[in-house]
Design a protein around this motif. Structure first.
Motif, PDB file in Angstrom:
ATOM      1  N   LEU A 154       0.844  -1.077  -0.030  1.00  0.00           N
ATOM      2  CA  LEU A 154       0.010   0.022   0.012  1.00  0.00           C
ATOM      3  C   LEU A 154       0.953   1.350  -0.093  1.00  0.00           C
ATOM      4  N   ARG A 155       2.103   1.286   0.883  1.00  0.00           N
ATOM      5  CA  ARG A 155       2.788   2.201   0.717  1.00  0.00           C
ATOM      6  C   ARG A 155       3.551   2.458  -0.472  1.00  0.00           C
ATOM      7  N   SER A 156       3.814   1.477  -1.115  1.00  0.00           N
ATOM      8  CA  SER A 156       4.245   1.643  -2.524  1.00  0.00           C
ATOM      9  C   SER A 156       3.488   2.377  -3.514  1.00  0.00           C
ATOM     10  N   ARG A 157       2.036   2.337  -3.224  1.00  0.00           N
ATOM     11  CA  ARG A 157       1.275   2.834  -4.283  1.00  0.00           C
ATOM     12  C   ARG A 157       0.812   4.529  -3.463  1.00  0.00           C
ATOM     13  N   GLY A 158       1.674   4.751  -2.617  1.00  0.00           N
ATOM     14  CA  GLY A 158       1.136   6.241  -2.261  1.00  0.00           C
ATOM     15  C   GLY A 158       0.057   6.359  -1.188  1.00  0.00           C
ATOM     16  N   VAL A 159      -0.298   4.961  -0.409  1.00  0.00           N
ATOM     17  CA  VAL A 159      -1.375   4.768   0.483  1.00  0.00           C
ATOM     18  C   VAL A 159      -0.774   5.543   2.011  1.00  0.00           C
ATOM     19  N   ASP A 160      -1.266   6.287   2.661  1.00  0.00           N
ATOM     20  CA  ASP A 160      -0.997   6.709   4.099  1.00  0.00           C
ATOM     21  C   ASP A 160      -1.483   5.641   5.006  1.00  0.00           C
ATOM     22  N   ALA A 161      -0.634   4.532   5.038  1.00  0.00           N
ATOM     23  CA  ALA A 161      -0.816   3.305   5.721  1.00  0.00           C
ATOM     24  C   ALA A 161       0.127   3.086   6.949  1.00  0.00           C
ATOM     25  N   PHE A 162      -0.362   2.388   7.978  1.00  0.00           N
ATOM     26  CA  PHE A 162       0.407   2.169   9.148  1.00  0.00           C
ATOM     27  C   PHE A 162       0.000   0.908   9.768  1.00  0.00           C
ATOM     28  N   ALA A 163       1.002   0.203  10.485  1.00  0.00           N
ATOM     29  CA  ALA A 163       0.600  -0.811  11.301  1.00  0.00           C
ATOM     30  C   ALA A 163       0.008  -1.011  12.483  1.00  0.00           C
ATOM     31  N   VAL A 164      -1.137  -1.644  12.677  1.00  0.00           N
ATOM     32  CA  VAL A 164      -1.618  -1.877  14.147  1.00  0.00           C
ATOM     33  C   VAL A 164      -1.665  -3.216  14.429  1.00  0.00           C
ATOM     34  N   ASP A 165      -1.190  -3.670  15.688  1.00  0.00           N
ATOM     35  CA  ASP A 165      -1.113  -5.004  16.176  1.00  0.00           C
ATOM     36  C   ASP A 165      -2.296  -5.267  17.026  1.00  0.00           C
ATOM     37  N   GLY A 166      -3.470  -6.006  16.664  1.00  0.00           N
ATOM     38  CA  GLY A 166      -4.238  -6.352  17.302  1.00  0.00           C
ATOM     39  C   GLY A 166      -5.327  -5.424  17.631  1.00  0.00           C
ATOM     40  N   ILE A 167      -6.583  -5.855  18.018  1.00  0.00           N
ATOM     41  CA  ILE A 167      -8.012  -5.026  18.141  1.00  0.00           C
ATOM     42  C   ILE A 167      -7.899  -4.068  19.314  1.00  0.00           C
ATOM     43  N   PRO A 168      -7.248  -4.449  20.319  1.00  0.00           N
ATOM     44  CA  PRO A 168      -7.201  -3.268  21.380  1.00  0.00           C
ATOM     45  C   PRO A 168      -6.282  -2.215  20.831  1.00  0.00           C
ATOM     46  N   ALA A 169      -5.266  -2.292  20.183  1.00  0.00           N
ATOM     47  CA  ALA A 169      -4.544  -1.247  19.562  1.00  0.00           C
ATOM     48  C   ALA A 169      -5.439  -0.674  18.543  1.00  0.00           C
ATOM     49  N   LEU A 170      -6.145  -1.122  17.714  1.00  0.00           N
ATOM     50  CA  LEU A 170      -6.688  -0.522  16.716  1.00  0.00           C
ATOM     51  C   LEU A 170      -8.078   0.311  17.370  1.00  0.00           C
ATOM     52  N   LEU A 171      -8.728   0.096  18.508  1.00  0.00           N
ATOM     53  CA  LEU A 171      -9.509   0.962  19.251  1.00  0.00           C
ATOM     54  C   LEU A 171      -8.912   1.938  19.745  1.00  0.00           C
ATOM     55  N   GLU A 172      -7.688   1.908  20.255  1.00  0.00           N
ATOM     56  CA  GLU A 172      -6.887   3.063  20.641  1.00  0.00           C
ATOM     57  C   GLU A 172      -6.597   4.113  19.545  1.00  0.00           C
ATOM     58  N   ALA A 173      -6.062   3.548  18.452  1.00  0.00           N
ATOM     59  CA  ALA A 173      -6.013   4.511  17.314  1.00  0.00           C
ATOM     60  C   ALA A 173      -7.211   5.014  16.734  1.00  0.00           C
ATOM     61  N   ILE A 174      -8.283   4.293  16.780  1.00  0.00           N
ATOM     62  CA  ILE A 174      -9.621   4.907  16.161  1.00  0.00           C
ATOM     63  C   ILE A 174      -9.964   6.157  17.423  1.00  0.00           C
ATOM     64  N   GLY A 175      -9.880   5.996  18.584  1.00  0.00           N
ATOM     65  CA  GLY A 175     -10.280   6.764  19.659  1.00  0.00           C
ATOM     66  C   GLY A 175      -9.567   8.112  19.550  1.00  0.00           C
ATOM     67  N   ALA A 176      -8.024   7.918  18.776  1.00  0.00           N
ATOM     68  CA  ALA A 176      -7.394   9.044  18.693  1.00  0.00           C
ATOM     69  C   ALA A 176      -7.553   9.851  17.459  1.00  0.00           C
ATOM     70  N   GLY A 177      -8.538   9.327  16.710  1.00  0.00           N
ATOM     71  CA  GLY A 177      -8.888   9.844  15.393  1.00  0.00           C
ATOM     72  C   GLY A 177      -7.930   9.700  14.326  1.00  0.00           C
ATOM     73  N   ARG A 178      -7.136   8.777  14.344  1.00  0.00           N
ATOM     74  CA  ARG A 178      -5.932   8.370  13.568  1.00  0.00           C
ATOM     75  C   ARG A 178      -6.562   7.499  12.249  1.00  0.00           C
ATOM     76  N   VAL A 179      -7.767   6.986  12.258  1.00  0.00           N
ATOM     77  CA  VAL A 179      -7.949   5.853  11.429  1.00  0.00           C
ATOM     78  C   VAL A 179      -9.212   6.376  10.643  1.00  0.00           C
ATOM     79  N   ASP A 180      -8.897   6.223   9.137  1.00  0.00           N
ATOM     80  CA  ASP A 180     -10.139   6.445   8.252  1.00  0.00           C
ATOM     81  C   ASP A 180     -10.722   5.122   7.662  1.00  0.00           C
ATOM     82  N   ARG A 181      -9.869   3.963   7.733  1.00  0.00           N
ATOM     83  CA  ARG A 181     -10.548   2.905   7.481  1.00  0.00           C
ATOM     84  C   ARG A 181      -9.372   1.712   7.727  1.00  0.00           C
ATOM     85  N   VAL A 182      -9.931   0.504   7.640  1.00  0.00           N
ATOM     86  CA  VAL A 182      -8.981  -0.626   7.992  1.00  0.00           C
ATOM     87  C   VAL A 182      -9.027  -1.529   6.823  1.00  0.00           C
ATOM     88  N   PHE A 183      -7.517  -1.849   6.638  1.00  0.00           N
ATOM     89  CA  PHE A 183      -7.312  -3.214   5.824  1.00  0.00           C
ATOM     90  C   PHE A 183      -7.044  -4.311   6.861  1.00  0.00           C
TER      91      PHE A 183
END
Length: 330
Positions: free
Chosen positions: A45-74
């Motif tokens: 995804l990064r090679s195609r210019g997508v602003d993508a970042f790694a998240v390990d596991g569902i609790p970490a995803l919830l934290e990132a969503i709560g911080a307003g850092r996630v527009d969608r999830v792969f």
């Protein structure tokens, strides 16, 4: 059925996706495979210019969503109980109105359970090997012996709700039951004993192109050993993959069955449908659906997509496209 044809990609601008959390790892039994898949997807995804970042596991995803850092999830979590294929992640994302890749709550939860998936397929008149349920507790050795006797040897014994060949035992006769019974005694969930189809193992990838779900060319899996186990799937370099796996009417039929199995199980976006083909009769039998297929160097959906000229980054882009616009999960 004609050769697979996909509509052109709908977008060329990577900013349409916003900030993409590539969800990997987690706490399921398939964690290591998921991490491998996730690293590959993130790089693509990064090679195609997508602003993508790694998240390990569902609790970490919830934290990132709560911080307003996630527009969608792969979602490239595999498995259940901390994996992303059992409907839990999907329910969380829908409750928080965050788009995500792959099937929704129903399709994910259903296909994680092999027994219930088979029951749906049987009700739809779709072919799947005969099976017996093995409930947890009680006398696992006795239950396995009775189930295998009812089906007739040889059989596979496997958990109803695991993937990546975790806990799968090939039982050729009653003397082979001991390891499966030992596993069953310590496993908290439901198992199934399944009629072993003697023949070829095949798989068909499914990809949504913005209009319809397209069945990709089939792949015939030819392991160097006797069967396609965890080692052959993720580590061996001597497994052969023939694509397309079948020809003519047989190839049309396996792709038709894959599409029917995928849709009848309530699946969406992308996935992989696994089959056995009886060597003696040529009959096809559905085994299971994977709603977040592996994306490692040994994985099968990228191999099938490549047959249509879709390279790995383009495949990841197309999977992500299904989160945008009509039909996307919200």
């Amino acid at each position: 059925m004609n050769a697979p044809v996909l509509a052109p990609p709908r977008f060329t601008d990577p900013t349409v996706f916003g900030r993409v959390a590539v969800l990997m790892g987690g706490t399921s039994s398939e964690r290591e495979v998921s991490l491998d898949s996730g690293r590959n997807v993130l790089e693509a995804l990064r090679s195609r210019g997508v602003d993508a970042f790694a998240v390990d596991g569902i609790p970490a995803l919830l934290e990132a969503i709560g911080a307003g850092r996630v527009d969608r999830v792969f979602n490239i979590l595999h498995g259940n109980r901390g994996g992303g294929e059992d409907g839990v992640l999907q329910g969380v994302c829908e409750a928080l109105q965050v788009p995500y890749t792959g099937s929704g709550v129903l399709g994910s939860a259903l296909t994680m359970d092999k027994v219930r998936t088979k029951q749906v397929w049987i009700s739809e008149g779709l072919p799947t090997p005969r099976f017996q349920r093995i409930p947890p507790g009680g006398d696992p050795a006795g239950a396995l012996r009775a189930a295998a006797a009812a089906l007739g040897y040889p059989v596979f014994v496997k958990p109803s709700c695991e993937g990546s060949s975790v806990g799968v035992f090939r039982v050729l006769s009653e003397v082979d039951l001991a390891p499966a019974a030992e596993f069953a005694a310590g496993y908290p969930g439901e198992l199934l004993a399944e009629q072993m189809i003697q023949g070829e193992e095949l798989t068909v990838g499914i990809l949504f192109d913005g209009t319809t779900h397209v069945a990709l060319p089939s792949i015939h899996i030819v392991p160097a050993g006797e069967w396609y186990d965890y080692q052959a799937k993720y580590h061996a370099d001597d497994t052969r993959y023939l694509c397309p796996g079948l020809e003519g009417a047989a190839e049309d039929e396996i792709r038709r069955l894959a599409s029917a199995a995928f849709v009848s199980a309530g699946c969406h976006g992308w996935g992989r449908v696994d089959f056995m083909r009886d060597r003696a009769t040529g009959a096809l039998y559905l085994l299971e659906v994977n709603t977040a297929p592996g994306m490692t160097s040994h994985s099968l959906v990228p191999k099938a997509a490549a047959k249509l000229g879709i390279d790995y980054p383009s495949l990841c882009w197309r999977v992500l496209e299904a989160t945008v616009g009509e039909g996307a999960h919200r």
